[in-house]
Design an enzyme around this catalytic site. Structure first.
Site, PDB file in Angstrom:
ATOM      1  N   ARG A  40      45.619  45.388  31.886  1.00  0.00           N
ATOM      2  CA  ARG A  40      44.259  44.890  32.682  1.00  0.00           C
ATOM      3  C   ARG A  40      43.821  43.531  32.303  1.00  0.00           C
ATOM      4  NH1 ARG A  40      43.441  50.104  30.682  1.00  0.00           N
ATOM      5  NH2 ARG A  40      43.362  51.684  32.357  1.00  0.00           N
ATOM      6  N   LYS A  64      38.589  49.199  28.994  1.00  0.00           N
ATOM      7  CA  LYS A  64      38.175  50.188  29.717  1.00  0.00           C
ATOM      8  C   LYS A  64      38.091  51.533  28.960  1.00  0.00           C
ATOM      9  CE  LYS A  64      39.055  52.387  34.128  1.00  0.00           C
ATOM     10  NZ  LYS A  64      39.917  52.768  35.209  1.00  0.00           N
ATOM     11  N   HIS A 128      44.123  43.037  39.712  1.00  0.00           N
ATOM     12  CA  HIS A 128      44.805  44.458  39.595  1.00  0.00           C
ATOM     13  C   HIS A 128      46.281  44.355  39.899  1.00  0.00           C
ATOM     14  CE1 HIS A 128      42.974  47.534  37.171  1.00  0.00           C
ATOM     15  NE2 HIS A 128      43.504  48.412  37.739  1.00  0.00           N
ATOM     16  N   ARG A 131      49.012  44.376  37.200  1.00  0.00           N
ATOM     17  CA  ARG A 131      49.295  45.362  36.458  1.00  0.00           C
ATOM     18  C   ARG A 131      50.126  46.512  37.450  1.00  0.00           C
ATOM     19  NH1 ARG A 131      47.136  48.770  32.342  1.00  0.00           N
ATOM     20  NH2 ARG A 131      46.437  50.841  32.824  1.00  0.00           N
ATOM     21  N   HIS A 154      47.279  56.964  32.092  1.00  0.00           N
ATOM     22  CA  HIS A 154      46.887  57.935  32.951  1.00  0.00           C
ATOM     23  C   HIS A 154      47.103  59.536  32.588  1.00  0.00           C
ATOM     24  CE1 HIS A 154      47.878  54.739  36.416  1.00  0.00           C
ATOM     25  NE2 HIS A 154      46.621  54.393  35.772  1.00  0.00           N
ATOM     26  N   TYR A 163      48.780  54.952  42.091  1.00  0.00           N
ATOM     27  CA  TYR A 163      48.225  53.799  41.501  1.00  0.00           C
ATOM     28  C   TYR A 163      49.134  52.792  41.966  1.00  0.00           C
ATOM     29  CZ  TYR A 163      46.678  50.418  38.392  1.00  0.00           C
ATOM     30  OH  TYR A 163      46.156  49.231  37.755  1.00  0.00           O
TER      31      TYR A 163
END
Length: 180
Positions: A40, A64, A128, A131, A154, A163
């Protein structure tokens, strides 16, 4: 809120690299680090030279999730890193702000990357996207959603596929020639 997308075209990845190199090697390096590590932006920006100098892995605690992460730096990226950090001190940030002694801020990184993307005709792009681009290509090459799910931390394969935009690609393909 707009959903950003991975870069699905290798030519566009190359074009982004060239576009960013024109503004600064730091900006190019940020893009290359992002698409080759899948980290990230919040984990990339605070990295220091000491985090990557003579290392085979990046070891950090994710901002995160607060989970520890150990990530292999591939051979090509190690060469780019060695080049980039030559002459830099261990305590230097990899992505320093030109205005302060602090690392580049997320908003500034977004502006730099988004401007380059717009210049070469890429839409739905944000920090993002780095990623997601890593994830898209990792999945495209390895076809192993469980492995990518683990890399991304995840909770399910479905989340990972959604995603990186694979679910949408599959839906679009299924509908392309569907007609009653």
């Amino acid at each position: 809120m707009q959903t950003v997308q991975p870069i699905r075209d290798r030519y566009q990845i190359h074009a982004m690299k060239e576009e960013l190199k024109q503004t600064s090697y730091r900006n190019y390096f940020l893009f290359v680090m992002g698409i080759n590590t899948g980290l990230r932006i919040s984990d990339l920006l605070p990295l220091k030279v000491s985090d990557v100098r003579n290392k085979t892995h990046i070891i950090l605690k994710e901002t995160k999730t607060r989970k520890s992460k150990r990530f292999l730096i591939n051979a090509e990226l190690r060469k780019i890193i060695a080049d980039y950090i030559e002459g830099k001190d261990d305590e230097d940030y990899l992505f320093p702000s030109h205005k302060t002694d602090l690392p580049l801020q997320r908003v500034q990184a977004y502006k730099i990357l988004n401007k380059a993307a717009n210049n070469i005709g890429i839409t739905e792009f944000g920090t993002h996207s780095l990623r997601k681009t890593f994830g898209f290509w990792h999945y495209t090459i390895n076809k192993n959603v469980a492995l990518l799910q683990d890399i991304f931390n995840h909770t399910s394969p479905d989340i990972t596929l959604r995603y990186i935009g694979i679910n949408q690609d599959i839906v679009d393909q299924s509908l392309e020639n569907f007609s009653l």
